[in-house]
Design a protein around this motif. Structure first.
Motif, PDB file in Angstrom:
ATOM      1  N   GLN A  20       3.799   0.685  11.022  1.00  0.00           N
ATOM      2  CA  GLN A  20       3.771   1.583   9.751  1.00  0.00           C
ATOM      3  C   GLN A  20       2.747   1.264   9.242  1.00  0.00           C
ATOM      4  O   GLN A  20       2.051   1.515   9.482  1.00  0.00           O
ATOM      5  CB  GLN A  20       5.070   1.244   8.946  1.00  0.00           C
ATOM      6  N   LEU A  21       3.014  -0.426   9.617  1.00  0.00           N
ATOM      7  CA  LEU A  21       1.325  -1.152   8.988  1.00  0.00           C
ATOM      8  C   LEU A  21       0.178  -0.736   9.613  1.00  0.00           C
ATOM      9  O   LEU A  21      -0.733   0.352   9.173  1.00  0.00           O
ATOM     10  CB  LEU A  21       1.285  -2.751   8.996  1.00  0.00           C
ATOM     11  N   GLN A  51      -2.679  -7.946  -0.462  1.00  0.00           N
ATOM     12  CA  GLN A  51      -3.207  -8.623   0.701  1.00  0.00           C
ATOM     13  C   GLN A  51      -4.623  -9.528   0.095  1.00  0.00           C
ATOM     14  O   GLN A  51      -4.869  -8.844  -1.269  1.00  0.00           O
ATOM     15  CB  GLN A  51      -4.100  -7.653   1.282  1.00  0.00           C
ATOM     16  N   ILE A 108       3.158  -3.847   0.322  1.00  0.00           N
ATOM     17  CA  ILE A 108       1.928  -4.196   1.208  1.00  0.00           C
ATOM     18  C   ILE A 108       1.222  -4.966   0.581  1.00  0.00           C
ATOM     19  O   ILE A 108       0.759  -4.623  -0.847  1.00  0.00           O
ATOM     20  CB  ILE A 108       1.183  -3.436   1.745  1.00  0.00           C
ATOM     21  N   VAL A 111      -0.355 -11.805   9.587  1.00  0.00           N
ATOM     22  CA  VAL A 111       1.009 -10.581   8.797  1.00  0.00           C
ATOM     23  C   VAL A 111       2.430 -11.778   8.941  1.00  0.00           C
ATOM     24  O   VAL A 111       2.554 -11.356   9.435  1.00  0.00           O
ATOM     25  CB  VAL A 111       1.188  -9.255   9.565  1.00  0.00           C
ATOM     26  N   THR A 146      -2.360 -10.294   4.805  1.00  0.00           N
ATOM     27  CA  THR A 146      -1.563  -9.580   4.684  1.00  0.00           C
ATOM     28  C   THR A 146       0.238  -9.984   4.538  1.00  0.00           C
ATOM     29  O   THR A 146       0.889 -10.365   5.187  1.00  0.00           O
ATOM     30  CB  THR A 146      -1.139  -8.032   5.465  1.00  0.00           C
ATOM     31  N   LEU A 165      -5.760   0.804   6.523  1.00  0.00           N
ATOM     32  CA  LEU A 165      -5.799  -0.408   6.462  1.00  0.00           C
ATOM     33  C   LEU A 165      -5.881  -1.509   7.197  1.00  0.00           C
ATOM     34  O   LEU A 165      -5.443  -1.467   8.654  1.00  0.00           O
ATOM     35  CB  LEU A 165      -3.962  -0.746   6.660  1.00  0.00           C
ATOM     36  N   TYR A 184       4.285  -8.085   3.448  1.00  0.00           N
ATOM     37  CA  TYR A 184       4.794  -7.085   4.031  1.00  0.00           C
ATOM     38  C   TYR A 184       6.202  -7.528   3.472  1.00  0.00           C
ATOM     39  O   TYR A 184       7.177  -8.162   3.160  1.00  0.00           O
ATOM     40  CB  TYR A 184       4.625  -6.313   5.373  1.00  0.00           C
ATOM     41  N   LEU A 232      -6.284  -5.432   8.905  1.00  0.00           N
ATOM     42  CA  LEU A 232      -5.429  -6.501   9.287  1.00  0.00           C
ATOM     43  C   LEU A 232      -6.339  -7.386   9.354  1.00  0.00           C
ATOM     44  O   LEU A 232      -6.162  -8.766   9.164  1.00  0.00           O
ATOM     45  CB  LEU A 232      -4.780  -6.441  10.648  1.00  0.00           C
TER      46      LEU A 232
END
Length: 79
Positions: free
Chosen positions: A51-52, A74, A72, A33, A65, A58, A67, A60
């Motif tokens: 939040q993610l 990916q 967002i 991330v 990913t 979603l 942000y 990860l």
């Protein structure tokens, strides 16, 4: 390397992380991330991660990913 060893998702503000993984062929951890912002307040990174993690569907793991400003993106990570 530590994230790979511990099978953990790496969270980073480092703009070079993508180049290391995709251009320099550094073996990736299970997920990355990349947060592309300067914290407006000390807890902002934690709030964004929360939040993610709460977005249905979603994943990860297996993904790079990014942000930035509520957006967002990916990209799949090679196994």
């Amino acid at each position: 390397a530590r994230a790979r060893e511990e099978k953990a998702i790496l969270v980073s503000f480092d703009s070079d992380i993508g180049a290391e993984i995709f251009s320099n062929s550094v073996p990736p951890p299970p997920g990355v991330v990349y947060l592309r912002f300067v914290d407006a307040y000390p807890e902002e990174a934690a709030d964004v991660l929360h939040q993610l993690l709460s977005i249905p569907g979603l994943e990860l793991e297996g993904a790079f990913t990014t942000y930035r400003n509520g957006t967002i993106r990916q990209r799949p990570l090679a196994a």
